[in-house]
Each structure stands twice: as C-alpha cells, then as structure tokens.
Enzyme design. Structure first.
Site: not given
Ligand code: IPE
Ligand code: IPE
Ligand code: MG
Length: 248
Positions: A27, A75
C-alpha cells in the site's frame, strides 16, 4: 562501521528463526506518486518494481512463502482509468516475469477470483502458474488479485455446503481443517508476519482466516520506498517477539 553497513541488518538476523511465510499489503503507491507530482499510475509502476526487489530478497534470505496483496475485491471502486492502468501493469509484469522467472526461479501463484479479469490477463496468470509449477524453487510467491478475505471464506463455506449436500461432509461436525481445504492457501502454512506499509493501521480484508495468529507490523514507509533493508529491520523486530498462540 563500514563493515557492519556492508553486511546490513540481514547479517544480524537469526537465519534459523526466519518466518516461513511473510505477507505484505503493498500500500501507498498513490501517495508516493502524489508526493512527487506524478499520476497515481506512476506509483503503481514503482510499486511493481519494489515487488520484484522484495520477492528476490525473500528468496535470498530463504523465506519459503511470500504473499502480496496486489488488488482487492474492493479496488474495483476506483476510477476506471486507474483500474485499467493497474491491470495493464500486471499484464506487463507477467509478460516480463515469464522471461525472468526461468532465471529467478520464483514460483508464482494467484489467490483470488480471476474470472472478472480480461481473457488475456487470465491466460497469462494460468500460463505463469503452469510454467513456474515445474520450478524446484525455494520460494513460492502468491499474488492476491481480486482477492478479499471475506470472499475467500464465503467461497470455502459454499464448497463445504456442497460437500454436505453430496453427503461427503457432516454439517454438524466439519472442522476448521475441512473449511481451510477450500481456501486459496490450502497447501501452504499460515502467515507468521503480516506487514502493512503506508501508515494505515488496518487489514483491509487481507488473509482474514489465515492471519488469526500472525504477527503484524505497520510501517510509515510507502510501498514504492520499501527496501530490503526495511524488511530486514522488520524481520529483526519479528524475531524479538514472543508468540504464545494462546498458551503461556
Ligand atoms: C489494500 O489497500 C489493498 C491493496 C494494497 C491491494 P487499499 O488502499 O485498497 O486499502 P484501504 O482502502 O486504504 O483500506
Ligand atoms: C496500493 O496502493 C495499490 C492498490 C491498492 C492497487 P494505493 O493505490 O492504495 O496507494 P494509496 O493508498 O492511495 O497511497
Ligand atoms: Mg491504499
């Protein structure tokens, strides 16, 4: 000092007490990109590179299982453009992986419902799993793709219900083992250590069943900035923890 630095933290790790299974919520890609004035997709591209580096590092350390969260069942709520950019990166990554896997000898598996993915991506996932199955590799890397912990448990419950209907399972007496047999992780040990970068302190539907007794570590580092040194530091902390599993 120079000598210690060169050896890095990995030199101070107890190789006999490494976790058998490390799981990571990759993340912070979006915030990493935003901080640089780049589009979020640039963060996902950087995150894919970090994944490659960390998987190789785990292999060198001798950690037999690594599971990474790449795309959750939630997602899909993101803007269409971001979702297709992530899928495009995955495709690109897997095409490269097919070439590099032979060299790296990393066995890849996918956890999640792949049916909503494009036909091309699904075929690539199948092909990657098929090719790497033959590798006598020291590491298996599980990529969670369209994965949700609740969805996984629900699917396992449905499978158990079917087994009961068929008369192969007793609805009043089936066990945790019977249910776990239907999880994506059926043939691997539970994670010992779950790491979440990016500063968020939540689990976001990751490995809910399997992490019942995992050690958690939350770090502020954004995933694209995550280094082998950071992993070594966290492994050191893990090794100083005492796990009791409900005992004394
Ligand atoms: C969790 O991260 C899913 C992945 C890293 C693939 P998210 O960014 O989707 O989680 P939330 O929405 O902050 O809980
Ligand atoms: C994790 O990074 C990747 C996926 C969930 C696909 P994010 O895209 O959630 O990155 P932040 O949390 O917005 O910084
Ligand atoms: Mg995220």
């Amino acid at each position: 000092m120079a000598f210690w630095k060169r050896r890095g933290q990995a030199g101070t790790l107890d190789r006999g007490r490494l976790p058998r299974h490390v799981a990571i919520i990759m993340d912070g890609n979006g915030r990493w990109a935003k901080g640089r004035g780049l589009p979020r997709t640039a963060g996902h591209a950087a995150g894919a590179e970090t994944f490659r580096t960390i998987a190789t590092h785990c292999k060198h350390l001798g950690i037999p299982y690594l599971t990474v969260y790449a795309f959750s069942t939630e997602n899909w709520k993101r803007p269409k453009e971001e979702v297709s950019a992530i899928m495009g990166l995955l495709e690109k990554y897997l095409l490269e992986a097919a070439e590099k896997m032979a060299k790296d000898k990393i066995r890849l598996r996918f956890f999640g419902d792949l049916t909503p993915l494009s036909r091309e991506l699904r075929l690539l996932c199948d092909e990657t799993e098929r090719i790497s199955r033959s590798y006598e590799s020291e590491i298996q890397v599980n990529i969670c793709l369209n994965y949700g912990g609740r969805d996984e448990i629900l699917r396992a419950a449905r499978a158990c219900a079917r087994d009961c209907m068929d008369g192969n399972l007793d609805p009043d007496n089936f066990t945790e083992k019977d249910l776990a047999r239907h999880l994506y992780s059926k043939d691997i040990p539970d994670p010992d250590l779950v790491i979440r970068p990016s500063g968020e302190v939540r689990i976001s539907n990751f490995l809910l069943w399997q992490s019942a007794y995992a050690e958690y570590y939350f770090t502020q580092v954004l995933w694209p900035d995550f280094t082998p040194g950071e992993l070594d530091r966290i492994l050191g902390i893990y090794q100083r923890r005492q796990r009791r599993f409900g005992g004394v």
